[in-house]
Design a protein around this motif. Structure first.
Motif, PDB file in Angstrom:
ATOM      1  N   SER A   1       0.813  -1.224   0.000  1.00  0.00           N
ATOM      2  CA  SER A   1       0.000   0.000   0.000  1.00  0.00           C
ATOM      3  C   SER A   1       0.841   1.266   0.000  1.00  0.00           C
ATOM      4  CB  SER A   1      -0.938   0.005   1.213  1.00  0.00           C
ATOM      5  OG  SER A   1      -0.186  -0.027   2.411  1.00  0.00           O
TER       6      SER A   1
ATOM      7  N   ARG B   1      -3.184  -3.374   5.003  1.00  0.00           N
ATOM      8  CA  ARG B   1      -4.450  -3.082   5.682  1.00  0.00           C
ATOM      9  C   ARG B   1      -5.250  -2.010   4.951  1.00  0.00           C
ATOM     10  NH1 ARG B   1      -1.473  -1.753  11.139  1.00  0.00           N
ATOM     11  NH2 ARG B   1      -0.268  -0.777   9.491  1.00  0.00           N
TER      12      ARG B   1
ATOM     13  N   ASN C   1       7.390  -8.062   2.660  1.00  0.00           N
ATOM     14  CA  ASN C   1       7.905  -6.687   2.739  1.00  0.00           C
ATOM     15  C   ASN C   1       7.294  -5.869   3.875  1.00  0.00           C
ATOM     16  OD1 ASN C   1       8.899  -3.933   1.510  1.00  0.00           O
ATOM     17  ND2 ASN C   1       6.659  -3.781   1.584  1.00  0.00           N
TER      18      ASN C   1
ATOM     19  N   SER D   1      10.095   6.634   1.909  1.00  0.00           N
ATOM     20  CA  SER D   1       8.845   5.898   2.119  1.00  0.00           C
ATOM     21  C   SER D   1       8.103   6.587   3.254  1.00  0.00           C
ATOM     22  CB  SER D   1       9.131   4.437   2.505  1.00  0.00           C
ATOM     23  OG  SER D   1       9.641   4.367   3.832  1.00  0.00           O
TER      24      SER D   1
ATOM     25  N   TYR E   1      13.443  -2.637  16.247  1.00  0.00           N
ATOM     26  CA  TYR E   1      13.593  -2.663  14.784  1.00  0.00           C
ATOM     27  C   TYR E   1      14.835  -3.449  14.390  1.00  0.00           C
ATOM     28  CZ  TYR E   1      13.519  -1.268   9.913  1.00  0.00           C
ATOM     29  OH  TYR E   1      13.478  -1.295   8.533  1.00  0.00           O
TER      30      TYR E   1
ATOM     31  N   PHE F   1      15.762   4.601   2.198  1.00  0.00           N
ATOM     32  CA  PHE F   1      15.036   4.880   0.962  1.00  0.00           C
ATOM     33  C   PHE F   1      13.775   5.676   1.316  1.00  0.00           C
ATOM     34  CE2 PHE F   1      17.810   1.655  -0.559  1.00  0.00           C
ATOM     35  CZ  PHE F   1      17.914   1.848  -1.927  1.00  0.00           C
TER      36      PHE F   1
HETATM   37  N1  LIG Z   1      12.466   2.781   3.578  1.00  0.00           N
HETATM   38  C1  LIG Z   1      13.587   2.394   4.086  1.00  0.00           C
HETATM   39  O1  LIG Z   1      14.539   3.180   4.190  1.00  0.00           O
HETATM   40  C2  LIG Z   1      13.780   0.971   4.562  1.00  0.00           C
HETATM   41  C3  LIG Z   1      15.068   0.584   4.911  1.00  0.00           C
HETATM   42  C4  LIG Z   1      15.284  -0.716   5.327  1.00  0.00           C
HETATM   43  C5  LIG Z   1      14.228  -1.599   5.379  1.00  0.00           C
HETATM   44  N2  LIG Z   1      12.985  -1.188   5.045  1.00  0.00           N
HETATM   45  C6  LIG Z   1      11.909  -2.170   5.123  1.00  0.00           C
HETATM   46  O2  LIG Z   1      11.146  -2.128   3.944  1.00  0.00           O
HETATM   47  C7  LIG Z   1       9.828  -2.573   4.225  1.00  0.00           C
HETATM   48  C8  LIG Z   1       8.844  -1.567   3.676  1.00  0.00           C
HETATM   49  O3  LIG Z   1       8.947  -0.372   4.418  1.00  0.00           O
HETATM   50  P1  LIG Z   1       8.756   1.083   3.779  1.00  0.00           P
HETATM   51  O4  LIG Z   1      10.009   1.803   4.001  1.00  0.00           O
HETATM   52  O5  LIG Z   1       8.209   0.974   2.404  1.00  0.00           O
HETATM   53  O6  LIG Z   1       7.700   1.692   4.802  1.00  0.00           O
HETATM   54  P2  LIG Z   1       6.187   2.145   4.655  1.00  0.00           P
HETATM   55  O7  LIG Z   1       6.007   3.082   3.513  1.00  0.00           O
HETATM   56  O8  LIG Z   1       5.799   2.584   6.017  1.00  0.00           O
HETATM   57  O9  LIG Z   1       5.439   0.794   4.286  1.00  0.00           O
HETATM   58  C9  LIG Z   1       5.171  -0.205   5.227  1.00  0.00           C
HETATM   59  C10 LIG Z   1       4.144  -1.122   4.631  1.00  0.00           C
HETATM   60  O10 LIG Z   1       3.895  -2.189   5.563  1.00  0.00           O
HETATM   61  C11 LIG Z   1       2.509  -2.328   5.695  1.00  0.00           C
HETATM   62  N3  LIG Z   1       2.171  -2.832   7.010  1.00  0.00           N
HETATM   63  C12 LIG Z   1       2.565  -2.377   8.230  1.00  0.00           C
HETATM   64  N4  LIG Z   1       1.967  -3.074   9.204  1.00  0.00           N
HETATM   65  C13 LIG Z   1       1.170  -3.989   8.585  1.00  0.00           C
HETATM   66  C14 LIG Z   1       0.282  -4.984   9.044  1.00  0.00           C
HETATM   67  N5  LIG Z   1       0.070  -5.209  10.359  1.00  0.00           N
HETATM   68  N6  LIG Z   1      -0.380  -5.742   8.124  1.00  0.00           N
HETATM   69  C15 LIG Z   1      -0.206  -5.521   6.809  1.00  0.00           C
HETATM   70  N7  LIG Z   1       0.636  -4.597   6.307  1.00  0.00           N
HETATM   71  C16 LIG Z   1       1.293  -3.846   7.193  1.00  0.00           C
HETATM   72  C17 LIG Z   1       1.915  -0.933   5.461  1.00  0.00           C
HETATM   73  O11 LIG Z   1       0.586  -1.049   4.967  1.00  0.00           O
HETATM   74  P3  LIG Z   1      -0.752  -0.691   5.781  1.00  0.00           P
HETATM   75  O12 LIG Z   1      -0.422   0.398   6.748  1.00  0.00           O
HETATM   76  O13 LIG Z   1      -1.706  -0.274   4.689  1.00  0.00           O
HETATM   77  O14 LIG Z   1      -1.161  -1.976   6.424  1.00  0.00           O
HETATM   78  C18 LIG Z   1       2.822  -0.415   4.359  1.00  0.00           C
HETATM   79  O15 LIG Z   1       2.363  -0.804   3.101  1.00  0.00           O
HETATM   80  C19 LIG Z   1       9.758  -2.751   5.749  1.00  0.00           C
HETATM   81  O16 LIG Z   1       9.940  -4.110   6.086  1.00  0.00           O
HETATM   82  C20 LIG Z   1      10.917  -1.928   6.240  1.00  0.00           C
HETATM   83  O17 LIG Z   1      11.397  -2.347   7.490  1.00  0.00           O
HETATM   84  C21 LIG Z   1      12.736   0.079   4.643  1.00  0.00           C
END
Ligand SMILES: NC(=O)c1ccc[n+]([C@@H]2O[C@H](COP(=O)([O-])OP(=O)(O)OC[C@H]3O[C@@H](n4cnc5c(N)ncnc54)[C@H](OP(=O)(O)O)[C@@H]3O)[C@@H](O)[C@H]2O)c1
Length: 260
Positions: free
Chosen positions: A26, A49, A97, A200, A165, A198
């Motif tokens: 999402s 969600r 993810n 987000s 985390y 990244f």
């Molecule tokens: N961005 C970065 O710099 C970075 C760096 C290292 C790792 N990561 C990892 O990359 C992944 C994606 O993160 P992002 O950076 O793209 O963050 P984000 O934009 O906050 O996205 C997180 C996603 O996880 C979903 N989510 C959270 N809790 C959930 C639940 N209980 N059930 C279903 N979906 C759930 C959210 O969707 P809903 O709220 O709609 O449920 C959203 O789509 C994560 O695992 C994060 O730890 C990100």
């Protein structure tokens, strides 16, 4: 043992007709991963969600199914995999993810926040791998990509946050090794992707804050956060046949953060 012609190397990245679940589709990285897999030919099952976000993305992709799902719920996880199997006939790829990061200093993290982080970042990854993996093991083919973080390898001491985390992401790195090693001979490959910073929703506030951004740019050898497209290649490599001899590993894409 015959090798495929070198000229067909690019074809190994194709995902034509493969059914791929992407959790956390999402927003942020998950939405991008779904678009990348779709562009390579996949049918994508979008899970999160926020239903309206999924519907919006699905409306822009011609081979997409949106499934509202709280990955912390076992009933929702089972429904997600059953829906994907019913709609697509099988699950070829699971991209684990979805993730959360508590925006609180380590000393202030509550037990509830710690448990929520483990439920989403670790338990859901394991349970979804088992649920989607059952069909993959039966067919003797499938791929799981777990999204960890560079903070699965190093502490976040220089940009402090909740300890859960880094603890959960380290768990994902070794869970990936364990599942990968145990399933490799049965045709199911499990690998991971560990991004640095990244853009987000998770990182938005930080990257928009000039003091945070300044510290990040000084700390990161590349001198900047990643750009949205800079995980595309690694994700596609891990999800496709291009990584057919890779097992239980996590690729770090972090501008050199963990190299120094
Ligand atoms: N961005 C970065 O710099 C970075 C760096 C290292 C790792 N990561 C990892 O990359 C992944 C994606 O993160 P992002 O950076 O793209 O963050 P984000 O934009 O906050 O996205 C997180 C996603 O996880 C979903 N989510 C959270 N809790 C959930 C639940 N209980 N059930 C279903 N979906 C759930 C959210 O969707 P809903 O709220 O709609 O449920 C959203 O789509 C994560 O695992 C994060 O730890 C990100």
């Amino acid at each position: 043992m015959t090798a495929t012609p070198a000229g067909t190397a690019v074809d190994m990245f194709r995902m034509d007709g493969r059914a791929c679940i992407v959790t956390g589709a999402s927003s942020g990285l998950g939405a991008r991963f779904a678009e990348v897999l779709h562009a390579a030919g996949a049918i994508v099952v979008l899970a999160a969600r926020r239903r309206e976000r999924l519907d919006d993305l699905a409306s822009r992709l011609d081979r997409a199914v949106a499934v509202e799902c709280d990955v912390a719920s076992e009933a929702d996880r089972a429904r997600l995999v059953a829906t994907a199997e019913r709609e697509c006939g099988r699950v070829d790829v699971l991209v684990n993810n979805a993730g959360v990061s508590q925006m609180v200093r380590m000393e202030r993290e509550s037990l509830e926040q710690w448990e929520e982080t483990f439920a989403v970042n670790v338990t859901a990854v394991h349970r979804l791998a088992l649920l989607a993996g059952a069909g993959m093991l039966e067919r003797g083919s499938g791929v799981v990509v777990n999204v960890a973080s560079m903070y699965g390898f190093v502490a976040r001491w220089d940009i402090p946050g909740a300890a859960s985390y880094a603890a959960t992401k380290a768990a994902v790195v070794n869970l990936t090794r364990e599942l990968g090693a145990q399933w490799a001979r049965r045709g199911v490959r499990v690998n991971g992707l560990a991004p640095g910073y990244f853009p987000s929703e998770m990182t938005g506030d930080g990257l928009d804050d000039s003091r945070f951004r300044d510290r990040l740019d000084r700390r990161c050898p590349a001198g900047r956060p990643g750009r949205p497209h800079e995980l595309d290649g690694a994700l596609l490599f891990l999800a496709s046949d291009a990584s057919s001899y890779m097992v239980g590993q996590t690729i770090v894409v972090d501008g050199g953060w963990t190299a120094v």
